[in-house]
Design a protein around this motif. Sequence first.
Motif, PDB file in Angstrom:
ATOM      1  N   LEU A 207       0.833  -1.211   0.000  1.00 11.41           N
ATOM      2  CA  LEU A 207       0.000   0.000   0.000  1.00 11.41           C
ATOM      3  C   LEU A 207       0.865   1.257   0.000  1.00 11.41           C
ATOM      4  O   LEU A 207       0.577   2.230  -0.706  1.00 11.41           O
ATOM      5  N   GLY A 208       1.922   1.229   0.807  1.00 12.73           N
ATOM      6  CA  GLY A 208       2.798   2.391   0.872  1.00 12.73           C
ATOM      7  C   GLY A 208       3.486   2.693  -0.438  1.00 12.73           C
ATOM      8  O   GLY A 208       3.746   3.853  -0.770  1.00 12.73           O
ATOM      9  N   SER A 209       3.783   1.648  -1.220  1.00 10.68           N
ATOM     10  CA  SER A 209       4.388   1.852  -2.546  1.00 10.68           C
ATOM     11  C   SER A 209       3.380   2.455  -3.510  1.00 10.68           C
ATOM     12  O   SER A 209       3.695   3.367  -4.289  1.00 10.68           O
ATOM     13  N   ALA A 210       2.149   1.934  -3.470  1.00 11.24           N
ATOM     14  CA  ALA A 210       1.118   2.410  -4.391  1.00 11.24           C
ATOM     15  C   ALA A 210       0.781   3.878  -4.141  1.00 11.24           C
ATOM     16  O   ALA A 210       0.556   4.650  -5.081  1.00 11.24           O
ATOM     17  N   THR A 211       0.740   4.271  -2.870  1.00 11.84           N
ATOM     18  CA  THR A 211       0.383   5.657  -2.529  1.00 11.84           C
ATOM     19  C   THR A 211       1.587   6.585  -2.474  1.00 11.84           C
ATOM     20  O   THR A 211       1.432   7.811  -2.474  1.00 11.84           O
ATOM     21  N   GLY A 212       2.787   6.005  -2.412  1.00  9.41           N
ATOM     22  CA  GLY A 212       3.993   6.809  -2.260  1.00  9.41           C
ATOM     23  C   GLY A 212       4.189   7.329  -0.856  1.00  9.41           C
ATOM     24  O   GLY A 212       5.028   8.199  -0.612  1.00  9.41           O
ATOM     25  N   ARG A 213       3.469   6.747   0.111  1.00 12.03           N
ATOM     26  CA  ARG A 213       3.479   7.294   1.469  1.00 12.03           C
ATOM     27  C   ARG A 213       4.833   7.178   2.139  1.00 12.03           C
ATOM     28  O   ARG A 213       5.306   8.114   2.784  1.00 12.03           O
ATOM     29  N   TYR A 214       5.490   5.988   2.000  1.00  7.99           N
ATOM     30  CA  TYR A 214       6.761   5.845   2.716  1.00  7.99           C
ATOM     31  C   TYR A 214       7.844   6.712   2.097  1.00  7.99           C
ATOM     32  O   TYR A 214       8.811   7.088   2.758  1.00  7.99           O
ATOM     33  N   MET A 215       7.689   7.052   0.812  1.00  8.64           N
ATOM     34  CA  MET A 215       8.655   7.945   0.194  1.00  8.64           C
ATOM     35  C   MET A 215       8.457   9.378   0.685  1.00  8.64           C
ATOM     36  O   MET A 215       9.413  10.113   0.935  1.00  8.64           O
ATOM     37  N   ALA A 216       7.191   9.774   0.843  1.00  7.49           N
ATOM     38  CA  ALA A 216       6.888  11.129   1.309  1.00  7.49           C
ATOM     39  C   ALA A 216       7.180  11.286   2.802  1.00  7.49           C
ATOM     40  O   ALA A 216       7.702  12.317   3.242  1.00  7.49           O
ATOM     41  N   GLN A 217       6.860  10.270   3.585  1.00  2.75           N
ATOM     42  CA  GLN A 217       7.008  10.337   5.039  1.00  2.75           C
ATOM     43  C   GLN A 217       8.449  10.108   5.479  1.00  2.75           C
ATOM     44  O   GLN A 217       8.879  10.606   6.513  1.00  2.75           O
ATOM     45  N   GLY A 218       9.194   9.361   4.679  1.00  2.00           N
ATOM     46  CA  GLY A 218      10.543   8.961   5.065  1.00  2.00           C
ATOM     47  C   GLY A 218      10.538   7.494   5.445  1.00  2.00           C
ATOM     48  O   GLY A 218       9.760   7.105   6.330  1.00  2.00           O
ATOM     49  N   PRO A 219      11.358   6.659   4.774  1.00  2.62           N
ATOM     50  CA  PRO A 219      11.323   5.209   5.003  1.00  2.62           C
ATOM     51  C   PRO A 219      11.526   4.798   6.455  1.00  2.62           C
ATOM     52  O   PRO A 219      10.838   3.926   6.968  1.00  2.62           O
ATOM     53  N   GLY A 220      12.471   5.432   7.143  1.00  4.21           N
ATOM     54  CA  GLY A 220      12.727   5.071   8.532  1.00  4.21           C
ATOM     55  C   GLY A 220      11.552   5.367   9.426  1.00  4.21           C
ATOM     56  O   GLY A 220      11.150   4.543  10.259  1.00  4.21           O
ATOM     57  N   GLU A 221      10.976   6.545   9.261  1.00  4.19           N
ATOM     58  CA  GLU A 221       9.823   6.929  10.076  1.00  4.19           C
ATOM     59  C   GLU A 221       8.614   6.053   9.759  1.00  4.19           C
ATOM     60  O   GLU A 221       7.869   5.637  10.657  1.00  4.19           O
TER      61      GLU A 221
END
Length: 453
Positions: A118-132
Amino acid sequence: MSNSSAGRETWATRIGFILAAVGSAVGLGNIWRFPFQVGQNGGAAFVIMYLAFVVLIGFPAMMVEFVVGRKTGLNAVGGIREFAGGRWKYLGGLFVFIGFVILSYYSVVGGWVLRYVLGSATGRYMAQGPGEYFGQISVGMDALLAHAVFMLLVIGIVALGVKRGIEIAVKIMVPAIIAIFAVLAVYAFTLSGAGEAYSYYLSPDLGYLLDNWQSIVPAAAGQGFFTLSLGMGVMITYASYLSEDENLAIDGGTVVVFNTGISILTGLIVFPILFTAGVDPAAPGPGAIFVSVAEALGDLQFGRLIGVLFFTTVAIAALSSAISLIEVVVSYAIDEFGIARERATVFIGTAIFLLGAPVTIDIVMVDLYDIFAAQILLVLGGILLVTAVAWIYADKAIDELGKGVKSFSGLDKVWLWIVRIPVLVVLLVSLYLGIDGFIEFLQGDFAEFLNSL
């Protein structure tokens, strides 16, 4: 079917069995666990030790489990009890327990994978920061809910049965894994860091290997047993659904080749991505593959699309292995207690979910469960089974291995002595080193965690 009890399920096709066994072997062990084991143990130095272990130790040990399963046509507990006598039933119980423990934390990691799709599809982990992002989804209520969703998927597939559930699922899953990863490997080859990555991954530093063999050997042994689904009763259970005219050596060799190929292919994808983005492949911890790969994808063209493909494939692989782990326990409940498959699957799946719940407290709990299960319990189970089959009941083993084969030409004796001495010695050394490493972990990282509470 060989000696199975009347009415027991069987594989509809031989390819169904092979794909199920490959699906069991090809899972998070290959895609989540393998890259961070490589990173923590010297790159190609670990790879060469892992390959040697799989070929020289893992394949012969797999034949041991195949022999017991097909000879008896029963689950891990019943099969070992019938093959070796009543006092060995406790070894079968150990296998059931191992599968139970491994799936409990495996499911938590599977939940992480679902969140990353899901995070890849929405781009969330890229926007939020992978570690966070990883810190948020790997612990607490988010991790617990994802763990529940993953277990529900596993329960749904296994409750349908061997033919309608497991076999149909793996016929879709395993080809999908291979096809998607082949495409990703070609893409990774075009990246600027591919050359440096291949050198790190494929050119072993023998000096490093000699200096660090005490840590590399148990890690490679645990990885080999983990990825081949050995020492946990999976291959006993799956082989119990086979007929006597199947060639166990060919089937086992096919499983080993596919499994090892997927592991190597994973490295050919992951490490070029990491080196291109300048991410350290030795980043410690079981979360490294999520944080590192996610961080690297954010810097790549088409990173979001590659992320969806990569983590979707990881999710498929996680499910294919998870259904084999729970099947060990479910088949035991069906054979030994006559419980209906649907009821047994729901009850056991719920219990596994509850055992895995503490893993969502802190990521150090993943290390606790993983080191104990993969480097101690799996190897211990392998030692005991090899002792029973190759030393005490060797005649039965040779007879069963010969079914479905026109001529052994003496290879049966070669196999027997490989299992009796080299396999057993390596497993004993690996167990000693694994226990030593586990004690070190308890005194180090785990002690720090307890002190922080």
